[in-house]
Design an enzyme around this catalytic site. Structure first.
Site, PDB file in Angstrom:
ATOM      1  N   ASP A  10     -11.813  48.305 -40.805  1.00  0.00           N
ATOM      2  CA  ASP A  10     -12.271  49.624 -40.374  1.00  0.00           C
ATOM      3  C   ASP A  10     -12.007  50.641 -41.492  1.00  0.00           C
ATOM      4  O   ASP A  10     -11.232  50.369 -42.421  1.00  0.00           O
ATOM      5  CB  ASP A  10     -11.532  50.002 -39.092  1.00  0.00           C
ATOM      6  CG  ASP A  10     -11.885  51.397 -38.619  1.00  0.00           C
ATOM      7  OD1 ASP A  10     -13.078  51.669 -38.412  1.00  0.00           O
ATOM      8  OD2 ASP A  10     -10.958  52.232 -38.467  1.00  0.00           O
ATOM      9  N   ASP A  12     -12.062  54.888 -41.136  1.00  0.00           N
ATOM     10  CA  ASP A  12     -11.302  56.094 -40.789  1.00  0.00           C
ATOM     11  C   ASP A  12     -10.105  55.749 -39.900  1.00  0.00           C
ATOM     12  O   ASP A  12     -10.255  55.152 -38.835  1.00  0.00           O
ATOM     13  CB  ASP A  12     -12.201  57.117 -40.085  1.00  0.00           C
ATOM     14  CG  ASP A  12     -11.683  58.542 -40.252  1.00  0.00           C
ATOM     15  OD1 ASP A  12     -10.558  58.711 -40.759  1.00  0.00           O
ATOM     16  OD2 ASP A  12     -12.397  59.483 -39.873  1.00  0.00           O
TER      17      ASP A  12
END
Length: 261
Positions: A10, A12
């Site tokens: 991932d 953010d």
């Protein structure tokens, strides 16, 4: 710890926090690169093209990868539709340049400029410049028979202003107006994960999903049968995760704790 050939990661909250660096993340990526691991940043953000993401990582976070290391919900949506559409390739979209380019690269015809053309699919993603008319046309097309697809279900998008509406908020509006459930592509759904595995030519048991959000990143890994690493540098907190019935395979306070095998 098991040895993994690939890492789905991932962005953010895991690699950076908005515009702020997470120094351990850059060190983690360099360890993966030194070990010649397959790295794929898997993000629900459908608005940005992979080249933009790669440039942002390089210039703002000292992480040097290519656009091919980035897989967005827009790319997953285009890949999935390409696998099922056949000759039915007309798409009305609510979205931005990342989604438009992903669909165009797979030779879909965007019907937004011609309301008289009935599309085969309506794809709804994040569109910060959307209008009532644009959403109205999406609703009318779906009610006329177009298949309804959502890039991702994120209710909110964190930025410097706070928790602003995410793609899922627009998807829900169209769902409410059409009374039809969309096919969702992004995390925590399995579609984006299966498309990412296909892109990397890897088996699910050979990949680790790394993220900061139990309900998107980790749940996506769980849903597809993939091992997971939850890092506590973003959204999810240990006390909250402890209450979940299915736990992440691994947890870490920071990515400095992860030893690459």
């Amino acid at each position: 710890m098991k040895e993994y050939q690939g890492y789905f990661i991932d962005l953010d909250g895991t690699i950076y926090k908005g515009k702020d660096r997470i120094p351990a993340a850059a060190r983690f990526i360099r360890r993966l690169q030194a070990a010649h691991k397959t790295i794929l940043f898997v993000t629900n953000n459908s608005t940005r093209q992979p080249s933009f993401v790669a440039n942002n990582l390089a210039h703002n976070h000292d992480i040097h990868v290519t656009p091919d290391n980035v897989y967005t919900s827009a790319l997953a949506t285009a890949d999935y539709l390409d696998s099922v559409a056949g000759n039915h390739r007309k798409v009305y979209m609510v979205g931005e340049s990342g989604l438009e380019k992903a669909l165009g690269d797979k030779h879909f015809e965007i019907t937004n400029s011609n309301a008289q053309v009935q599309p085969d699919f309506v794809v709804v993603g994040l569109d910060t410049n959307t209008t009532y008319h644009k959403l109205e046309q999406a609703v009318l097309d779906i009610r006329a028979g177009a298949h309804f697809v959502g890039t991702n279900a994120d209710s909110n998008l964190p930025n410097e202003k706070g928790m602003t509406p995410g793609a899922g908020s627009l998807v829900k509006l169209v769902e409410y107006a059409t009374q039809q459930k969309p096919l969702m592509i992004g995390k925590p759904q399995t579609t984006i994960m299966k498309m990412a595995l296909r892109k990397c030519h890897l088996n699910v048991q050979d990949v680790l999903m790394v993220g900061d959000n139990y309900h998107t990143d980790i749940q996506a890994g769980i849903n597809v049968g993939m091992d997971t690493l939850l890092v506590y540098t973003g959204l999810s907190k240990p006390a909250e995760v402890a209450k979940e019935k299915i736990q992440p395979t691994y947890t870490a306070a920071t990515l400095d704790e992860w030893q690459v095998k």
